[in-house]
Design an enzyme around this catalytic site. Structure first.
Site, PDB file in Angstrom:
ATOM      1  N   GLU A 136      19.256  27.339 -46.224  1.00 40.64           N
ATOM      2  CA  GLU A 136      21.141  27.708 -45.769  1.00 40.64           C
ATOM      3  C   GLU A 136      21.270  28.554 -47.094  1.00 40.64           C
ATOM      4  OE1 GLU A 136      23.513  24.230 -44.811  1.00 40.64           O
ATOM      5  OE2 GLU A 136      24.799  25.131 -46.099  1.00 40.64           O
ATOM      6  N   GLU A 141      32.448  28.346 -49.997  1.00 43.73           N
ATOM      7  CA  GLU A 141      32.555  27.279 -49.414  1.00 43.73           C
ATOM      8  C   GLU A 141      33.569  26.666 -50.812  1.00 43.73           C
ATOM      9  OE1 GLU A 141      29.438  24.596 -49.366  1.00 43.73           O
ATOM     10  OE2 GLU A 141      30.019  23.593 -47.637  1.00 43.73           O
TER      11      GLU A 141
END
Ligand SMILES: *[C@@H]1O[C@H](CO)[C@@H](O)[C@H](O)[C@H]1NC(C)=O
Ligand SMILES: *[C@@H]1O[C@H](CO)[C@@H](O)[C@H](O)[C@H]1NC(C)=O
Ligand SMILES: *[C@@H]1O[C@H](CO)[C@@H](O)[C@H](O)[C@H]1NC(C)=O
Ligand SMILES: *[C@@H]1O[C@H](CO)[C@@H](O)[C@H](O)[C@H]1NC(C)=O
Length: 269
Positions: A136, A141
């Site tokens: 990932e 974020e």
């Protein structure tokens, strides 16, 4: 002829700058209404344990949680409903591309992101199944609007990053199993300062031997023309030191990241 051109361009100082590294050509530009064709909606409860109800495409349009203009796609969470304690989560939207990408450059042109308590905006790349075996890569974020941006890789055990590497960001953790995180040095890379500044561009270069990420805020004076103008061809070599650099020196990315050798880049707006 080549020599003559070379001399001529030297004399006129018009020589194109020397180019090292690969050329990427534009394969997909997803802008405004084309998000509806190129993305798949995830109508599922939030499996990251947030109180969100991810709506399907029709519901998101009906509730106006997604809408478009010719050059913009807006995706947002419901912000008017008073939720029942213990009831369903807040209606929101989570989407993924229908295409998969191998070696590529991706550019994300973002004007605004959700900010404030309870928000968790993110852009990431992963295999649709088998997490985290396929790896990932988190490009954007953060939670509760807390600046700056944090970029990360998440893998199965055995992938680490060297402590000393050429990047402008700060490594927070170098073990990619728990997440090797790099904190961006620019306050306006996330949250309300990102928004009041008009947003900016996040870019990712993903190859077999490294992953690099860059960020330019909307008002930065060093935004490469290939980024600002969404050119059909680009070279990442002229983009300067990346904010986050994840080399494969102590991480064989092959088993962790499913990539192969074709080159594309996409522009997402
Ligand atoms: C949750 O999302 C589903 C799928 O879009 C939708 O049918 C349902 O109405 C939503 N729940 C609530 C409480 O709005
Ligand atoms: C959706 O929301 C936008 C921004 O708030 C507004 O301009 C637009 O008119 C709304 N569309 C509908 C169909 O309500
Ligand atoms: C980090 O790497 C650079 C370039 O490889 C080297 O010049 C420098 O001495 C290294 N710094 C440390 C603290 O190891
Ligand atoms: C890093 O990637 C290169 C190019 O694919 C490869 O030759 C090399 O073996 C890789 N290094 C490690 C430690 O996996």
């Amino acid at each position: 002829m080549a020599t003559l051109f070379h001399l001529l361009c030297l004399a006129l100082r018009l020589c194109p700058p020397p180019v090292h590294g690969p050329t990427y050509t534009l394969s997909e530009a997803i802008i405004g209404p084309s998000f509806y064709d190129k993305f798949i909606w995830f109508p599922v409860p939030d499996y990251s344990h947030g109180r969100a109800n991810y709506t399907d495409k029709e519901t998101s349009r009906l509730l106006n949680l997604t809408y478009t203009t010719p050059d913009t796609f807006v995706l947002r969470a419901d912000y008017t409903t008073l939720l029942d304690t213990g009831g369903a989560g807040r209606n929101s939207v989570r989407i993924r591309t229908s295409s998969s990408y191998t070696t590529h450059v991706a550019v994300f042109d973002i004007r605004h992101m959700p900010e404030g308590c309870g928000t968790w905006p993110a852009i990431w790349e992963t295999k649709p199944t088998d997490w985290p075996t396929g790896g990932e890569v988190d490009i954007l974020e953060g939670v509760h609007g807390k600046s700056p941006n944090l970029a990360s890789l998440h893998t199965t055990p055995g992938c680490t990053m060297p402590a000393n590497r050429t990047q402008t960001g700060t490594s927070v953790s170098d073990n990619c199993q728990g997440g090797c995180n790099v904190q961006f040095p620019m306050a306006n890379s996330f949250g309300s300062s990102f928004n009041t500044n008009g947003g900016g561009w996040f870019a990712l270069e993903r190859r077999m031997d490294f992953i690099k990420m860059w960020f330019w805020d909307r008002k930065a004076t060093n935004v490469p023309p290939s980024i600002r103008e969404g050119m059909g061809k680009l070279h990442t070599d002229s983009w300067g030191t990346p904010v986050a650099y994840f080399p494969n020196t102590t991480c064989d990315m092959m088993p962790y990241f499913d990539i192969a050798a074709i080159r594309i880049y996409e522009q997402v707006q």
